[in-house]
Design a protein around this motif. Structure first.
Motif, PDB file in Angstrom:
ATOM      1  N   LEU A  55      80.384  21.493 -41.930  1.00 16.92           N
ATOM      2  CA  LEU A  55      80.431  20.064 -42.203  1.00 16.92           C
ATOM      3  C   LEU A  55      79.182  19.430 -41.600  1.00 16.92           C
ATOM      4  O   LEU A  55      78.981  19.474 -40.386  1.00 16.92           O
ATOM      5  CB  LEU A  55      81.675  19.429 -41.588  1.00 16.92           C
ATOM      6  CG  LEU A  55      81.709  17.893 -41.567  1.00 16.92           C
ATOM      7  CD1 LEU A  55      81.708  17.333 -42.986  1.00 16.92           C
ATOM      8  CD2 LEU A  55      82.913  17.391 -40.774  1.00 16.92           C
ATOM      9  N   LEU A  56      78.328  18.881 -42.454  1.00 14.57           N
ATOM     10  CA  LEU A  56      77.154  18.149 -41.999  1.00 14.57           C
ATOM     11  C   LEU A  56      77.595  16.703 -41.815  1.00 14.57           C
ATOM     12  O   LEU A  56      77.885  16.013 -42.785  1.00 14.57           O
ATOM     13  CB  LEU A  56      76.025  18.252 -43.030  1.00 14.57           C
ATOM     14  CG  LEU A  56      74.681  17.642 -42.636  1.00 14.57           C
ATOM     15  CD1 LEU A  56      74.099  18.353 -41.429  1.00 14.57           C
ATOM     16  CD2 LEU A  56      73.717  17.698 -43.811  1.00 14.57           C
ATOM     17  N   ALA A  90      81.190  22.135 -37.396  1.00 17.89           N
ATOM     18  CA  ALA A  90      80.547  20.831 -37.604  1.00 17.89           C
ATOM     19  C   ALA A  90      79.140  20.832 -37.012  1.00 17.89           C
ATOM     20  O   ALA A  90      78.928  21.253 -35.879  1.00 17.89           O
ATOM     21  CB  ALA A  90      81.372  19.730 -36.964  1.00 17.89           C
ATOM     22  N   LEU A  91      78.206  20.355 -37.825  1.00 17.55           N
ATOM     23  CA  LEU A  91      76.833  20.110 -37.365  1.00 17.55           C
ATOM     24  C   LEU A  91      76.603  18.609 -37.470  1.00 17.55           C
ATOM     25  O   LEU A  91      76.546  18.063 -38.565  1.00 17.55           O
ATOM     26  CB  LEU A  91      75.821  20.869 -38.224  1.00 17.55           C
ATOM     27  CG  LEU A  91      74.339  20.540 -37.989  1.00 17.55           C
ATOM     28  CD1 LEU A  91      73.923  20.858 -36.553  1.00 17.55           C
ATOM     29  CD2 LEU A  91      73.452  21.284 -38.985  1.00 17.55           C
ATOM     30  N   VAL A 130      74.641  27.452 -37.247  1.00 16.82           N
ATOM     31  CA  VAL A 130      76.009  26.976 -37.117  1.00 16.82           C
ATOM     32  C   VAL A 130      76.945  27.754 -38.043  1.00 16.82           C
ATOM     33  O   VAL A 130      78.051  28.137 -37.661  1.00 16.82           O
ATOM     34  CB  VAL A 130      76.076  25.460 -37.417  1.00 16.82           C
ATOM     35  CG1 VAL A 130      77.517  25.002 -37.596  1.00 16.82           C
ATOM     36  CG2 VAL A 130      75.407  24.676 -36.288  1.00 16.82           C
ATOM     37  N   ALA A 131      76.501  28.021 -39.262  1.00 20.73           N
ATOM     38  CA  ALA A 131      77.321  28.780 -40.211  1.00 20.73           C
ATOM     39  C   ALA A 131      77.655  30.172 -39.692  1.00 20.73           C
ATOM     40  O   ALA A 131      78.728  30.712 -39.978  1.00 20.73           O
ATOM     41  CB  ALA A 131      76.598  28.878 -41.553  1.00 20.73           C
ATOM     42  N   SER A 132      76.731  30.738 -38.916  1.00 17.94           N
ATOM     43  CA  SER A 132      76.953  32.091 -38.366  1.00 17.94           C
ATOM     44  C   SER A 132      77.758  32.061 -37.069  1.00 17.94           C
ATOM     45  O   SER A 132      78.003  33.107 -36.466  1.00 17.94           O
ATOM     46  CB  SER A 132      75.607  32.778 -38.114  1.00 17.94           C
ATOM     47  OG  SER A 132      74.891  32.134 -37.061  1.00 17.94           O
ATOM     48  N   PHE A 137      71.731  23.308 -30.345  1.00 20.94           N
ATOM     49  CA  PHE A 137      71.393  22.079 -29.648  1.00 20.94           C
ATOM     50  C   PHE A 137      69.925  22.156 -29.236  1.00 20.94           C
ATOM     51  O   PHE A 137      69.581  22.893 -28.312  1.00 20.94           O
ATOM     52  CB  PHE A 137      72.284  21.900 -28.417  1.00 20.94           C
ATOM     53  CG  PHE A 137      73.748  21.757 -28.757  1.00 20.94           C
ATOM     54  CD1 PHE A 137      74.266  20.529 -29.113  1.00 20.94           C
ATOM     55  CD2 PHE A 137      74.587  22.870 -28.740  1.00 20.94           C
ATOM     56  CE1 PHE A 137      75.611  20.402 -29.448  1.00 20.94           C
ATOM     57  CE2 PHE A 137      75.929  22.750 -29.066  1.00 20.94           C
ATOM     58  CZ  PHE A 137      76.442  21.505 -29.424  1.00 20.94           C
ATOM     59  N   PRO A 138      69.056  21.427 -29.945  1.00 20.29           N
ATOM     60  CA  PRO A 138      67.619  21.480 -29.652  1.00 20.29           C
ATOM     61  C   PRO A 138      67.314  21.072 -28.212  1.00 20.29           C
ATOM     62  O   PRO A 138      68.155  20.483 -27.515  1.00 20.29           O
ATOM     63  CB  PRO A 138      67.033  20.459 -30.641  1.00 20.29           C
ATOM     64  CG  PRO A 138      68.053  20.322 -31.715  1.00 20.29           C
ATOM     65  CD  PRO A 138      69.370  20.515 -31.050  1.00 20.29           C
TER      66      PRO A 138
END
Length: 222
Positions: A55-56, A90-91, A130-132, A137-138
């Motif tokens: 989820l973006l 979630a991203l 995120v999918a993996s 978090f930069p």
């Protein structure tokens, strides 16, 4: 062997940004947008009906399609995902650089948090990470969390430690405000306010909200 398709739901209320995401992600072969939602209730409905991996999520959206008032409804979405144990990663992509907001996002189980000035390559990298199942978090986000860590807790009389946000909510509770009203004022979810209140009651070893306010006054905190 081709990579599996990453199915994405976009939660964003600005049409121009949605079109931008669609254009950018159309350049990839492994990322597919399966649904777009522009408010809280639409996001929840899409998550229930459209199987997805990521989820973006924008944090600031209206609650419903007929509302012009935006709030941090993205936090409510994260609360829903966590409560229902949906397993959706979630991203969050946001302009908010507030420590309390970012910390709450991480506490609610988001896998990543990036700012909207992110470049294309990092944007795609974040989605794939995120999918993996990896956190993303930069350094700028990590820097905000780290730099504010020492300010997170304050020691007050009686050895009770509370955060600046908890102090703010304590003051509003002492003024007789209800959870719904506090949530609206601070742009947070009702369940978030309830969680804060429950934690404060535990910290002060209070019997209820009234007793919490009394003890906080006795400690000369409010």
């Amino acid at each position: 062997m081709t990579n599996p398709i990453i199915r994405i739901v976009i939660g964003e209320d600005h049409r121009l940004l949605i079109q931008g995401y669609q254009s950018l992600l159309s350049k990839t072969t492994d990322i597919q947008i399966v649904a777009v939602a522009t408010n809280f209730y639409e996001v929840i409905q899409k998550l229930k009906t459209c199987p997805c991996d990521v989820l973006l999520l924008d944090l600031t959206m209206p609650m419903a399609s007929n509302s012009d008032v935006t709030r941090l409804s993205g936090l409510d979405v994260l609360e829903f995902i966590k409560k229902e144990q949906l397993g959706i990663k979630a991203l969050v992509i946001s302009t908010h650089r507030d420590y309390e907001i970012i910390k709450k996002v991480t506490a609610l189980g988001a896998f990543g948090y990036v700012f909207k000035n992110i470049n294309y390559d990092e944007f795609i990298e974040a989605i794939r990470a995120v999918a993996s199942g990896k956190d993303y978090f930069p350094k700028e986000v990590e820097g905000i969390l780290t730099s504010k860590l020492q300010d997170e807790e304050r020691l007050i009389a009686g050895g009770v430690k509370i955060t600046p946000r908890e102090k703010e909510i304590l003051k509003l509770l002492s003024e007789g405000m209800k959870a719904d009203d506090i949530a609206t004022l601070l742009g947070l979810g009702k369940y978030t306010i309830e969680e804060y209140r429950t934690n404060l009651i535990k910290k002060f070893k209070a019997k209820n909200t009234t007793n919490l306010v009394k003890k906080a006054c006795d400690f000369k905190f409010i």
